[in-house]
Design a protein around this motif. Structure first.
Motif, PDB file in Angstrom:
ATOM      1  N   ASP A  72      52.445 -16.711 -30.076  1.00  0.00           N
ATOM      2  CA  ASP A  72      53.767 -16.182 -30.379  1.00  0.00           C
ATOM      3  C   ASP A  72      54.353 -15.356 -29.246  1.00  0.00           C
ATOM      4  N   ILE A  73      53.709 -15.348 -28.072  1.00  0.00           N
ATOM      5  CA  ILE A  73      54.187 -14.537 -26.961  1.00  0.00           C
ATOM      6  C   ILE A  73      54.793 -15.441 -25.893  1.00  0.00           C
ATOM      7  N   SER A  74      56.057 -15.198 -25.592  1.00  0.00           N
ATOM      8  CA  SER A  74      56.737 -15.986 -24.565  1.00  0.00           C
ATOM      9  C   SER A  74      56.315 -15.497 -23.186  1.00  0.00           C
ATOM     10  N   SER A  75      55.771 -16.394 -22.381  1.00  0.00           N
ATOM     11  CA  SER A  75      55.317 -16.040 -21.034  1.00  0.00           C
ATOM     12  C   SER A  75      56.503 -16.078 -20.074  1.00  0.00           C
ATOM     13  N   ILE A  76      57.261 -14.994 -20.069  1.00  0.00           N
ATOM     14  CA  ILE A  76      58.432 -14.883 -19.209  1.00  0.00           C
ATOM     15  C   ILE A  76      58.079 -13.986 -18.027  1.00  0.00           C
ATOM     16  N   ARG A  77      58.163 -14.535 -16.834  1.00  0.00           N
ATOM     17  CA  ARG A  77      57.742 -13.799 -15.642  1.00  0.00           C
ATOM     18  C   ARG A  77      58.783 -12.770 -15.235  1.00  0.00           C
ATOM     19  N   LEU A  78      58.320 -11.528 -15.029  1.00  0.00           N
ATOM     20  CA  LEU A  78      59.189 -10.440 -14.604  1.00  0.00           C
ATOM     21  C   LEU A  78      58.732  -9.824 -13.290  1.00  0.00           C
ATOM     22  N   ASP A  79      57.543 -10.183 -12.834  1.00  0.00           N
ATOM     23  CA  ASP A  79      56.961  -9.634 -11.601  1.00  0.00           C
ATOM     24  C   ASP A  79      56.871  -8.109 -11.634  1.00  0.00           C
ATOM     25  N   ILE A  80      56.353  -7.586 -12.738  1.00  0.00           N
ATOM     26  CA  ILE A  80      56.145  -6.144 -12.866  1.00  0.00           C
ATOM     27  C   ILE A  80      55.114  -5.691 -11.825  1.00  0.00           C
TER      28      ILE A  80
END
Length: 294
Positions: A72-80
């Motif tokens: 249920d977790i969308s793997s959206i890249r943010l480059d934290i």
């Protein structure tokens, strides 16, 4: 897959198996242990038992903390930005406006970003993989996550036992007559709103230490050290004293588009080698500029 084992103490003789496990591993619910028991992930003296099994002194209880998929977790890249990582832990610099873990599908989050970068996280909780503590969505700064289940359990225990060092910079309204002190005010959930408030009936002890670092006109830059870790503790304590954090509209602060609360120091004992690890970040440029403008 991780395994934990316990030898039943005299005082716990006669206790139900599911209740015993929920007391030993408090970050899991009793219903979760019932599920694990029924799935054959728990054994007593090497044999499967029912959740209602009554334990005896010296019984050996073994539980397998199963791996889960993060569906249920969308793997959206943010480059934290990653400050530090090894096989057991990862320390990040969380940007403002990013939630730690999603509450619904499609939300960008710290967890989703790390998973998108193929960074392994502890999978005891399928909803909050790796999360051993949280920062508010609007708060920025240092945060640690666990990369495996044993590290997860160790770090959760450190937070509960208050072994973790946490410090924050906060830019607040007003000037403090005493430049160093403590705020000892119990907190409770507000009845009709998703927020906290100071209360004296059915409230939890909440303690914050503060030190004024700099003042300019009607602004104060504080260093905050929360002794307890209640939800919104720093924000509510300062608001109650008439010194809301700049940008904290929820608790009476002026609207600025940024909550001026920064997790600047984080220290904990490494789950494997027990070495004390400490990380610090400098005062953000936005804080310096706002303070200089006055």
């Amino acid at each position: 897959m991780q395994k934990k084992s316990f030898r039943v103490e005299e005082e716990n003789s006669g206790l139900r198996l599911d209740k015993y496990l929920s007391q030993k591993l408090r970050n899991f619910s009793r219903s979760h242990f019932k599920y694990l028991i029924r799935e054959g992930k728990v054994r007593v003296n090497y044999l499967p038992q029912k959740p209602s099994y009554l334990l005896k002194e010296r019984d050996l209880v073994e539980v397998v903390l199963e791996e889960r998929e993060f569906k249920d977790i969308s793997s959206i890249r943010l480059d934290i930005p990653i400050i530090y990582q090894d096989e057991d832990v990862i320390v990040i610099n969380k940007p403002p406006g990013v939630i730690v873990h999603p509450v619904k599908r499609g939300q960008p989050s710290v967890v989703g970003d790390l998973l998108s970068r193929q960074i392994k996280l502890a999978n005891i909780s399928s909803r909050r993989p790796g999360v051993v503590h949280r920062l508010d969505k609007a708060t920025l700064g240092l945060m640690v996550l666990a990369k495996n289940n044993l590290s997860y359990l160790d770090l959760v225990s450190q937070f509960k036992e208050r072994k973790v060092v946490k410090e924050y910079f906060a830019l607040v309204e007003g000037v403090f007559p005493e430049k160093e002190g403590k705020i000892d005010l119990p907190l409770k959930r507000a009845k009709y709103k998703p927020r906290m408030k100071v209360g004296f009936i059915e409230a939890k002890k909440s303690l914050t230490f503060y030190k004024v670092l700099k003042e300019k006109k009607n602004l104060s830059l504080l260093l905050l050290k929360p002794h307890t870790g209640r939800m919104h503790q720093l924000r509510v304590h300062l608001s109650f004293l008439g010194h809301p954090i700049i940008g904290d509209e929820k608790y009476g602060g002026r609207k600025e588009g940024l909550l001026f609360l920064h997790s600047c120091r984080l220290g904990f004992y490494h789950p494997q080698n027990k070495e004390f690890k400490e990380f610090t970040l400098p005062l953000p440029l936005e804080f310096k500029e706002y303070l200089e403008k006055g």
